[in-house]
Design an enzyme around this catalytic site. Sequence first.
Site, PDB file in Angstrom:
ATOM      1  N   ARG A   1       0.828  -1.203   0.000  1.00  0.00           N
ATOM      2  CA  ARG A   1       0.000   0.000   0.000  1.00  0.00           C
ATOM      3  C   ARG A   1       0.875   1.271   0.000  1.00  0.00           C
ATOM      4  O   ARG A   1       0.561   2.258  -0.644  1.00  0.00           O
ATOM      5  CB  ARG A   1      -0.893  -0.039   1.249  1.00  0.00           C
TER       6      ARG A   1
ATOM      7  N   CYS B   1      -2.284  -4.732   2.704  1.00  0.00           N
ATOM      8  CA  CYS B   1      -3.153  -5.594   3.503  1.00  0.00           C
ATOM      9  C   CYS B   1      -4.599  -5.466   3.063  1.00  0.00           C
ATOM     10  O   CYS B   1      -5.080  -4.371   2.775  1.00  0.00           O
ATOM     11  CB  CYS B   1      -3.063  -5.183   4.983  1.00  0.00           C
TER      12      CYS B   1
ATOM     13  N   ARG C   1      -9.685   1.041   1.248  1.00  0.00           N
ATOM     14  CA  ARG C   1      -8.496   1.905   1.183  1.00  0.00           C
ATOM     15  C   ARG C   1      -8.434   2.757  -0.094  1.00  0.00           C
ATOM     16  O   ARG C   1      -7.523   2.618  -0.914  1.00  0.00           O
ATOM     17  CB  ARG C   1      -7.225   1.066   1.347  1.00  0.00           C
TER      18      ARG C   1
ATOM     19  N   LEU D   1      -8.842  11.137  -0.849  1.00  0.00           N
ATOM     20  CA  LEU D   1      -8.341  12.278  -0.072  1.00  0.00           C
ATOM     21  C   LEU D   1      -6.957  12.715  -0.554  1.00  0.00           C
ATOM     22  O   LEU D   1      -6.640  13.908  -0.578  1.00  0.00           O
ATOM     23  CB  LEU D   1      -8.284  11.927   1.420  1.00  0.00           C
TER      24      LEU D   1
ATOM     25  N   ASP E   1      -3.884  -0.474  14.252  1.00  0.00           N
ATOM     26  CA  ASP E   1      -2.836  -1.480  14.037  1.00  0.00           C
ATOM     27  C   ASP E   1      -2.548  -2.317  15.288  1.00  0.00           C
ATOM     28  O   ASP E   1      -1.745  -3.249  15.228  1.00  0.00           O
ATOM     29  CB  ASP E   1      -1.534  -0.807  13.558  1.00  0.00           C
TER      30      ASP E   1
ATOM     31  N   VAL F   1     -11.617   2.674  12.001  1.00  0.00           N
ATOM     32  CA  VAL F   1     -10.704   3.165  10.962  1.00  0.00           C
ATOM     33  C   VAL F   1     -10.797   2.340   9.670  1.00  0.00           C
ATOM     34  O   VAL F   1     -10.917   2.895   8.586  1.00  0.00           O
ATOM     35  CB  VAL F   1      -9.249   3.218  11.481  1.00  0.00           C
TER      36      VAL F   1
ATOM     37  N   ARG G   1       6.323  -9.181   6.808  1.00  0.00           N
ATOM     38  CA  ARG G   1       6.243  -7.873   6.149  1.00  0.00           C
ATOM     39  C   ARG G   1       6.523  -6.753   7.146  1.00  0.00           C
ATOM     40  O   ARG G   1       6.988  -5.679   6.751  1.00  0.00           O
ATOM     41  CB  ARG G   1       4.840  -7.655   5.556  1.00  0.00           C
TER      42      ARG G   1
END
Length: 416
Positions: A95, A119, A124, A128, A307, A329, A399
């Site tokens: 990403r 992910c 996503r 913006l 996260d 989120v 990752r």
Amino acid sequence: MKETLIIEGGTPLFGRVRASGAKNAGLVLMAASIMADGETILDNLPRIRDVEVMIDILNSINVDTCWKDDGSLSIHPPAGGINKQTSYELAKQLRASNLFLGAMLGREKEAIISLPGGCDIGSRPMDLHIKGIQALGAEVAIEHGYIYARAKNASGARVYLDFPSVGATENIMMMAAMTPGQSIIENAAKEPEIVDLANFLNSMGGRIRGAGTDIIKIEGVQQLKACRYAIIPDRIEAGTYMVAAAISGGEVIVENIIPTHLHPIVAKIQETGAYVREVEGGLLVRASDKILPIDIKTLPYPGFPTDMQSQMMALLCLGEGSSVIVENVFENRFQIVDELKRMGASIKVEGHTAVVKGVKTLYGARVKATDLRAGAALVLAGLAAQGETIIENATHIFRGYENIRQKLTNLGAKVR
Ligand code: UD1
């Protein structure tokens, strides 16, 4: 390549573990490095898969990179200019590849960016980011899976973000750093990684104020000069090892941390009953006899980080009562629930809310890491579970976690 982590649960963790450099700061600083003339050296960059993919992207756009003997990474864009297009093959893996948009627009006034992967935790979108660069004067077209952006006549402007997106704030900040005039980002993201990017750009000669608050002011400069810079520690990795101490019934000191960055995480871990104290060089976490149920709402910083949501869910699976987790989120961050249920967890999901009813024991099972943090949470559940947990798709974990097997083994865990 299919990778698997196997954990024999039931051993309390003891000892010290050092947090690596922050993945999310490292990735954006790697992109921002292309904006400077000369050789940038990044210290404290974690050796993780996402960083390797970012290096591949840098190399694919003609930027030289080299790991030095002292562990730092040298990044050197060619004097004649870079290739202004990222490839689908690389961008789909990460990403953060979208962060070349702002960096390229700043320096080269042109960017062709493959719509990014990463992910699978929600849709996503990039609206913006695009709204922001357009406000600064970029012309944007989206065709055949690529964002085509040009900024020949860009100038500073005011941008209001409908949501304090981390990536959008970073992209706009990078473009604005080399766009003439003053730009102001309102409702900007306030994450520590944003502050690290501002500090890095300022070390290169940028003029950015207000990072870490919701209004960031940027005076564009014509040129940025390469520098040497040390990336902040990874607060999410640190938080994950804190939960490892709490869930395994052990006592761990997590070193190389910035305590203020960890406040939202510490507050919640303490609520579950664990003992947390600042000690010389780190944070000590001692498990309590029982894990108390708590409620969590994920929010942009300084709220509780999305996260860390999956890792806390793993802990609360063993709580003495019911906990409620609201994910605000990302819309798709409860994929881990089915995997935890395979280990005996009792969780009900409705929309953005998960109700976790604590159970006495988790049992080892064959499970699958659906994304990076879900993978980390399965490792944590595996540490506490009875028997063997086999985590498939462990590539997701590598990752974002440097030397996770070694770090856990040093704390006494049985991981292979
Ligand atoms: C970054 C982090 C990621 C973290 C997230 C939130 C990196 C490389 N990744 O991701 O680990 O989980 O911040 O702290 O730094 N959104 C839009 N439109 C946009 C951009 C975002 O609607 O143009 C939405 C997203 O769908 C999501 C929310 O905003 O629901 C948060 O996204 P954002 O803050 O942009 O996260 P990332 O920068 O992708």
